[in-house]
Design an enzyme around this catalytic site. Structure first.
Site, PDB file in Angstrom:
ATOM      1  N   GLU A 421      10.626  67.725  32.798  1.00 29.07           N
ATOM      2  CA  GLU A 421      10.528  66.683  33.822  1.00 29.07           C
ATOM      3  C   GLU A 421       9.747  67.068  35.076  1.00 29.07           C
ATOM      4  O   GLU A 421       9.755  66.325  36.059  1.00 29.07           O
ATOM      5  CB  GLU A 421      11.935  66.170  34.194  1.00 29.07           C
ATOM      6  CG  GLU A 421      12.599  65.449  33.022  1.00 29.07           C
ATOM      7  CD  GLU A 421      13.916  64.771  33.380  1.00 29.07           C
ATOM      8  OE1 GLU A 421      14.412  63.997  32.531  1.00 29.07           O
ATOM      9  OE2 GLU A 421      14.432  65.012  34.484  1.00 29.07           O
ATOM     10  N   GLU A 512      14.780  62.210  25.510  1.00 27.19           N
ATOM     11  CA  GLU A 512      15.997  62.160  26.322  1.00 27.19           C
ATOM     12  C   GLU A 512      16.393  60.712  26.597  1.00 27.19           C
ATOM     13  O   GLU A 512      15.540  59.897  26.945  1.00 27.19           O
ATOM     14  CB  GLU A 512      15.800  62.836  27.667  1.00 27.19           C
ATOM     15  CG  GLU A 512      16.052  64.329  27.721  1.00 27.19           C
ATOM     16  CD  GLU A 512      16.203  64.808  29.162  1.00 27.19           C
ATOM     17  OE1 GLU A 512      15.944  65.988  29.415  1.00 27.19           O
ATOM     18  OE2 GLU A 512      16.543  63.970  30.035  1.00 27.19           O
TER      19      GLU A 512
HETATM   20  C1  BMA Z   1      17.587  64.662  32.595  1.00 30.83           C
HETATM   21  C2  BMA Z   1      17.776  66.034  31.999  1.00 30.83           C
HETATM   22  C3  BMA Z   1      18.756  66.814  32.791  1.00 30.83           C
HETATM   23  C4  BMA Z   1      19.833  65.943  33.378  1.00 30.83           C
HETATM   24  C5  BMA Z   1      19.954  64.666  32.598  1.00 30.83           C
HETATM   25  C6  BMA Z   1      21.056  63.771  33.066  1.00 30.83           C
HETATM   26  O1  BMA Z   1      17.059  64.814  33.781  1.00 30.83           O
HETATM   27  O2  BMA Z   1      16.555  66.655  31.921  1.00 30.83           O
HETATM   28  O3  BMA Z   1      18.113  67.494  33.800  1.00 30.83           O
HETATM   29  O4  BMA Z   1      21.020  66.619  33.366  1.00 30.83           O
HETATM   30  O5  BMA Z   1      18.778  63.950  32.704  1.00 30.83           O
HETATM   31  O6  BMA Z   1      20.852  63.349  34.363  1.00 30.83           O
END
Ligand code: BMA
Length: 811
Positions: A421, A512
């Site tokens: 990120e 993610e």
């Molecule tokens: C993203 C991940 C983590 C974080 C998650 C939940 O940013 O890369 O850094 O814990 O979301 O917020």
């Protein structure tokens, strides 16, 4: 060659004059302080807040060791440190040997002249990681922004240490120190093999395997070097120069069995042995597979992004991995087995090692090789910008070189990724825009778009380097372009959007996305007293690290469920909700294959007892999401597309198998208090890897109120079955009867039956370690469902602790 391990019992003390207490290597200071009774358990209640002094302190580890002439007489004796966290000075017999400043590096120091026959003493003095980072930051030419978390210590981006040790939105702030991996003495007079990187060139059935071998030699000499694997062997004579060097020897293997990700085939592993005649040999396990990340332009600013293994496009399905424990001392391999076997059992084929922790130990990758779990490997940078002066760049390129050399042999590793990120943060203005922070953009490019990319190109040209997650590629400027590269989809959760919002996104690859839930009460009670079992009790809030976490869970709960007035029901519904959210997203993106080719949810595991996005709670208990994942990641998926703008539901079948499928789907409308109201049989044929809509079904399918029945689709085809359930109304509006679920236990087998429909029937066995083969199931009237329990328990034990609940119980 002679080796002497220095693992085991050490002494530890607070510098400069603390009392010595027992220390363990590999291990860490927090674990040793707890074991010595010097501090309370940092996970308990909010003890963490009173234990920040540990990270602000210098610590010393020391031990004595006996060695004899057989080691001391060697031409060269090397002290090899596989993992020193982080900033330390090493002395042997009062002689300074060397310094470390990177937890992720593998350090080797020449200690030939420092050793004596008999008793020796080694000491490792750690600087406070908190103070060190602050000093580095304050000494740097300009401010380098970093994302903050609720409980944290500053300047984490100025030290090469697991970033999450400084606190995260699911983890405690425990900036520990320790010798957290193996440490040993290695004596040798001949060349020593330091790494083996088997590189594969697939040509038709044959594979040319080139063993790229790192060598460290005290002298010059000519040696026979042999590489043997799968019955093939090559021997070549080589000049080996004194010092560190690299050589490469190739061998051709005819038509070896191919290694496949789980669900696509087996995971045959072959021993590849490299021998330097009369000096050293090393055996590495090799899986023959041709792996690539395919990027094909297929539109304006659009490009595919998918894993291809042995010529087959693989839909990546799995979860993100964070460190297994916030205190790494005493973590057994059993816990790795439990988590990784749970991932494979839940039909996952990909694990992303997230960039805010540490490069995992060898055992992790060996298990992924065996289980067929592809690994998306981030380099250890996350949610921040980083300095990029020469010292820092040299330190991190050394780190990445060490790790790529250590890990490149694992067939499971699919890709190297620069960071987590950081590009998103930079390009989307988290840290200011380009005009006022040009230097930050330059530093980012220097680190992630050249320095680390170059190391990967040098050390492992067989795998793709991906600059960041998310990213659309080094050439692009919008890392969150859904039509290109990977994205992190957080509008549902961080953006507060409803679950249906997932259906509006058509991404190529989602690495993610997530939704939070609470862990089991049994786990929470290990860290908070019973009277604190309320989401917004101060101690409970200490175990919720997302500032609006509880609010987001409660808010969305009102969309789907009847609000619970009992904490146990709240926990149960929070888990159903989390599972349903991720199910909605994954089924949608799987239906979109081959346009979408990846769904990796955030997160698989927890590193302490906490409310979080995990599917497996700290200690290994499966949450509802893990059970649901086993169903929505099934290799052949039957699913309903519930477009909010449409009345009807679409029925789809999605295949991740390389066979064609021919069968039927039985579609039934089943009353909650009675029999089948309506039924339809749909013939289905699918090509390999195809995803297809096979029917639509309108609310008029059954001539009764839609609150009173469910839809069930059941696929039966030669080798494949599948089923799924859908509703025309939100759960909170379903007219559910008060069902009594009968439970019978025989050995590890549990049989469930109910006269009326019972939804999300959840079995729990809190006193036992283990999970059920299926759980959170929908029982239709008169249906019998049998599941098995994996834990070590006989029938009586299981029956005595078994709990069962279902949705209507929460009404
Ligand atoms: C993203 C991940 C983590 C974080 C998650 C939940 O940013 O890369 O850094 O814990 O979301 O917020």
């Amino acid at each position: 060659m002679k080796t002497h391990s220095l693992n085991g019992s050490w002494q530890c003390r607070q510098r400069p004059h603390g009392d010595w207490f027992e220390g363990t290597v590999p291990g860490g200071v927090y674990t040793d302080l707890v074991a010595a009774g010097e501090i309370p358990d940092p996970y308990d209640e909010d003890n963490e807040l009173d234990l920040q002094w540990v990270g602000k302190t210098d610590w010393e580890y020391r031990r004595e060791f006996e060695i004899d002439e057989t080691l001391v007489e060697q031409d060269r004796v090397t002290l090899r440190c596989e993992g020193v966290d982080t900033v330390a000075t090493i002395r042997i017999n009062e002689t300074d040997i060397g310094e470390t400043s990177n937890m992720h590096r593998i350090y080797e120091f020449d200690v030939t002249d420092a050793l004596e026959i008999g008793t020796n003493e080694i000491s490792v003095v750690f600087d406070s990681p908190v103070e060190y980072a602050i000093e580095q930051r304050d000494a740097y030419s300009h401010e380098v922004p970093v994302t903050q978390y609720p409980v944290e210590q500053p300047a984490r981006n100025f030290i090469r240490k697991a970033q999450c040790h400084y606190g995260w939105d699911w983890g405690p702030c425990l900036p520990t120190v320790g010798i957290y991996r193996d440490i040993e003495l290695i004596g040798h007079a001949e060349p020593r093999i330091t790494y083996v990187k088997p590189q594969q060139d697939h040509d038709g059935n044959g594979v040319e395997l080139t063993a790229v071998v790192g060598v460290d030699s005290p002298t010059n000499g000519e040696y026979a070097v042999t590489v043997s694997i799968a019955g093939s062997e090559t021997t070549e004579r080589r000049e080996i120069a004194a010092g560190e060097s690299e050589l490469a020897v190739s061998v051709t293997v005819d038509d070896p069995d191919r290694w496949w990700p789980r669900g696509y085939g087996d995971q045959p592993l072959y021993d590849c042995t490299v021998a330097i005649d009369g000096a050293d040999s090393a055996t590495t396990r090799v899986g023959f597979r041709d792996i690539s990340v395919v990027r094909e332009v297929d539109g304006e600013n659009a490009e595919s992004f998918s894993f291809e293994v042995n010529g087959v496009a693989v839909f990546a399905k799995g979860a993100n991995w964070i460190p297994i424990d916030a205190m790494y001392g005493g973590v057994s391999t059993d816990r790795y087995d439990q988590l990784l076997e749970s991932a494979a059992e839940a039909n996952m084929n990909t694990i992303r090692i997230w960039g805010g922790g540490y490069y995992e130990n060898d055992y992790f990758y060996e298990r992924c090789d065996e289980l067929g779990l592809l690994v998306w490997q981030d380099f250890m940078f996350a949610c921040s910008l980083y300095p990029a002066d020469d010292t820092f760049v040299e330190n991190v390129t050394g780190e990445v070189r060490d790790q790529v050399r250590r890990l490149a042999s694992h067939p499971s590793i699919a890709l190297w990724c620069g960071n987590n990120e950081n590009e998103w943060g930079l390009e989307h203005g988290w840290y200011g825009d380009r005009t006022d922070s040009e230097v930050l953009f330059d530093e980012y490019d220097r680190l992630f778009e050249s320095a680390l990319a170059d190391v990967v190109a040098e050390e492992d040209p067989t795998r793709r380097y991906w600059p960041s997650s998310p990213s659309s590629g080094i050439e692009a400027t919008n890392p969150q372009n859904p039509a290109k590269g990977d994205i992190h989809y957080w509008d549902v959760w961080h953006g507060g959007k409803p679950f249906a919002d997932y259906l509006t996104v058509e991404p190529r690859f989602v690495s993610e996305f997530g939704y939070q839930s609470f862990p089991s009460i049994e786990l929470l009670e290990t860290v908070v007293p019973e009277e604190s079992l309320n989401p917004t009790d101060p101690l409970m809030e200490h175990h919720q690290r997302h500032p609006d976490g509880n609010g987001l869970i409660l808010a969305r709960m009102a969309d789907h469920f009847r609000i619970p007035f009992d904490f146990a029901d709240f926990v149960y519904l929070s888990q159903l909700q989390q599972g349903f959210a991720i199910k909605t997203a994954v089924e949608h993106w799987r239906r979109l294959k081959p346009y979408s080719m990846g769904a990796i949810f955030w997160q698989l595991n927890d590193l302490w007892p906490v409310a979080s996005w995990s599917s497996i709670e700290y200690g290994g208990g499966w949450k509802a999401l893990q059970y649901m994942a086993k169903r929505f990641f099934e290799d052949v998926l039957v699913s309903f597309h519930d477009d909010p703008d449409e009345e009807s539901l679409e029925l789809w079948v999605t295949s991740d198998v390389t066979d064609s499928i021919e069968g039927t789907v039985e579609l039934d409308a089943i009353a909650f208090d009675g029999g089948v109201l309506a039924s339809r049989s749909i013939d289905v044929t699918l090509d390999e890897l195809e995803s297809k809509r096979v029917a639509t079904v309108s609310p008029a399918f059954a001539d009764v109120p839609t609150e009173s029945y469910l839809l069930r689709a059941t696929l039966s085809a030669d080798d494949y079955t599948g089923r799924n359930t859908a509703f025309f109304e939100p759960f909170k509006h379903l007219d559910l009867p008060g069902a009594d679920v009968d439970v019978t236990v025989e050995g590890d087998t549990v049989t469930l039956e109910s006269d009326d429909a019972a939804l999300f029937v959840a079995l729990s066995a809190p006193a036992l370690a283990g999970h059920f083969s299926d759980n959170y199931v929908h029982l239709t009237p008169g249906e019998t469902r049998t599941v098995s329990f994996t834990g070590e328990a006989d029938g009586d034990e299981l029956a005595s602790t078994l709990g069962v609940t279902h949705l209507e119980d929460t009404y």
